[in-house]
Every structure is written in structure tokens, then in C-alpha cells.
Write a protein that holds these residues in place. Sequence first.
Motif, PDB file in Angstrom:
ATOM      1  N   ARG A  26     -55.393 -68.921 -42.774  1.00 25.57           N
ATOM      2  CA  ARG A  26     -54.960 -68.298 -44.105  1.00 25.57           C
ATOM      3  C   ARG A  26     -53.474 -68.226 -44.591  1.00 25.57           C
ATOM      4  O   ARG A  26     -53.052 -68.515 -45.413  1.00 25.57           O
ATOM      5  N   PRO A  83     -51.224 -64.928 -55.026  1.00 24.89           N
ATOM      6  CA  PRO A  83     -51.955 -65.866 -55.824  1.00 24.89           C
ATOM      7  C   PRO A  83     -53.218 -65.432 -56.347  1.00 24.89           C
ATOM      8  O   PRO A  83     -54.019 -64.779 -55.251  1.00 24.89           O
ATOM      9  N   GLU A  84     -53.846 -66.094 -57.296  1.00 30.52           N
ATOM     10  CA  GLU A  84     -55.253 -65.439 -57.616  1.00 30.52           C
ATOM     11  C   GLU A  84     -56.344 -65.904 -56.562  1.00 30.52           C
ATOM     12  O   GLU A  84     -57.337 -65.028 -56.109  1.00 30.52           O
ATOM     13  N   ASP A  85     -56.023 -66.965 -55.967  1.00 30.19           N
ATOM     14  CA  ASP A  85     -56.828 -67.581 -54.891  1.00 30.19           C
ATOM     15  C   ASP A  85     -56.898 -67.023 -53.474  1.00 30.19           C
ATOM     16  O   ASP A  85     -57.182 -67.567 -52.544  1.00 30.19           O
ATOM     17  N   TRP A  86     -56.005 -66.018 -53.403  1.00 30.75           N
ATOM     18  CA  TRP A  86     -55.545 -65.599 -51.925  1.00 30.75           C
ATOM     19  C   TRP A  86     -56.535 -65.335 -50.971  1.00 30.75           C
ATOM     20  O   TRP A  86     -56.449 -65.367 -49.922  1.00 30.75           O
ATOM     21  N   LYS A  87     -57.925 -64.778 -51.588  1.00 33.95           N
ATOM     22  CA  LYS A  87     -58.925 -64.237 -50.598  1.00 33.95           C
ATOM     23  C   LYS A  87     -60.050 -65.567 -50.654  1.00 33.95           C
ATOM     24  O   LYS A  87     -61.265 -65.400 -49.990  1.00 33.95           O
ATOM     25  N   SER A  88     -59.850 -66.543 -51.002  1.00 33.73           N
ATOM     26  CA  SER A  88     -60.697 -67.427 -51.236  1.00 33.73           C
ATOM     27  C   SER A  88     -61.334 -68.080 -49.831  1.00 33.73           C
ATOM     28  O   SER A  88     -60.648 -68.203 -48.920  1.00 33.73           O
ATOM     29  N   HIS A  91     -59.605 -70.618 -47.158  1.00 34.99           N
ATOM     30  CA  HIS A  91     -58.501 -70.256 -47.533  1.00 34.99           C
ATOM     31  C   HIS A  91     -57.664 -71.364 -48.265  1.00 34.99           C
ATOM     32  O   HIS A  91     -57.948 -72.424 -48.213  1.00 34.99           O
ATOM     33  N   ALA A  92     -56.864 -70.698 -49.180  1.00 31.44           N
ATOM     34  CA  ALA A  92     -56.056 -71.510 -50.260  1.00 31.44           C
ATOM     35  C   ALA A  92     -54.746 -72.179 -49.352  1.00 31.44           C
ATOM     36  O   ALA A  92     -54.153 -71.604 -48.755  1.00 31.44           O
ATOM     37  N   SER A  94     -52.157 -72.042 -51.043  1.00 31.70           N
ATOM     38  CA  SER A  94     -50.926 -71.185 -51.592  1.00 31.70           C
ATOM     39  C   SER A  94     -50.519 -70.196 -50.561  1.00 31.70           C
ATOM     40  O   SER A  94     -49.474 -69.592 -50.549  1.00 31.70           O
ATOM     41  N   THR A  95     -51.599 -69.446 -49.863  1.00 28.79           N
ATOM     42  CA  THR A  95     -51.232 -68.592 -48.843  1.00 28.79           C
ATOM     43  C   THR A  95     -50.393 -69.067 -47.743  1.00 28.79           C
ATOM     44  O   THR A  95     -49.646 -68.419 -47.036  1.00 28.79           O
TER      45      THR A  95
END
Length: 153
Positions: A26, A83-88, A91-92, A94-95
Motif C-alpha cells: 500500500r 488522497p481519497e482512494d488511500w484505503k481502496s 491499494h492505490a 497514490s499511496t
Amino acid sequence: MIVYRLSRGPYRNDLSGKGAELAGGRWNSKGTAILYTSESIALCTVEIAVHMPLGIVPRDYHLVRIQFPDTASIKEFAEDELPEDWKSFPHANSTQELGDAFVQEAEHLVLKVPSATVQGNFNYLLNPRHPDFRQVTVVDTVPFDFDKRLFVK
């Protein structure tokens, strides 16, 4: 400060971040070494459990207590800075970009991030490239048995 991780037996004393470097995660891309640790034993357990298929109880794990200096430089990301998707899941990228930059800049020894699995808990990511990393030590390791109820189908 004491932090925790659960590692398979042969790797229990390995603080290199090589596993994360090989697999990515992540908070890091493949090719970037970083050492994942947690603030509690319970969080470590959940972090392993979410990556295991149901019905398979992890074997040959050790609980590793790791110490880094209380004076260590810590960079922290609060949830509202991520970022909004940090828990996706999965994992994204962006993290991963945030973690990769943390490692490459080598300004801080520790990156404190919120857990994506347990709200209100934190993971501490250690940078093996930071000059103070030599002060990071394994305090002890003990065999760890997971509660089978966590993995029931």
C-alpha cells in the motif's frame, strides 16, 4: 519507541524491507524497500489476516518487537491529508507514490500512517535508507500462533 511486526520464521530478524521491495504494498512500489510495522500486536494480526485466504491459518510466524529511538524524526500523514482512494482495495498508486517519495527523500526515519484495516490505529513505516536506521533494533522475537477463528470459512 517499540513497534511490532509479524514475520515468517526465517525473516524474523530481517529489517531490510526486502520483502516489501520485492512485492510492493500500500505504501511502496516494487523496487522500494520499506519496513512495515504496527503500533500494536492486534493491528499486526489484522494486517496479516486481511491478506490470507479464508480457511488458511498462517504458520511459522514470529512476533517481532522492534525499537527505534524516541527522538527519531517522524513524518505523519493524517487521514484528511491523504488522497481519497488511500484505503481502496486493491491499494492505490497514490499511496505508493507517497511512500516512495518518503523513502527517496530520506528526510525522516519513520512514516506514521493510519491503518487501512483498523480505524483509529497506525502503522509505522521505517526507511532503511535513512542514516539513523542503524539505530533500529530487534528487541526480541517469539513464536506467534494465530487464533484459528480469524480464518474460518
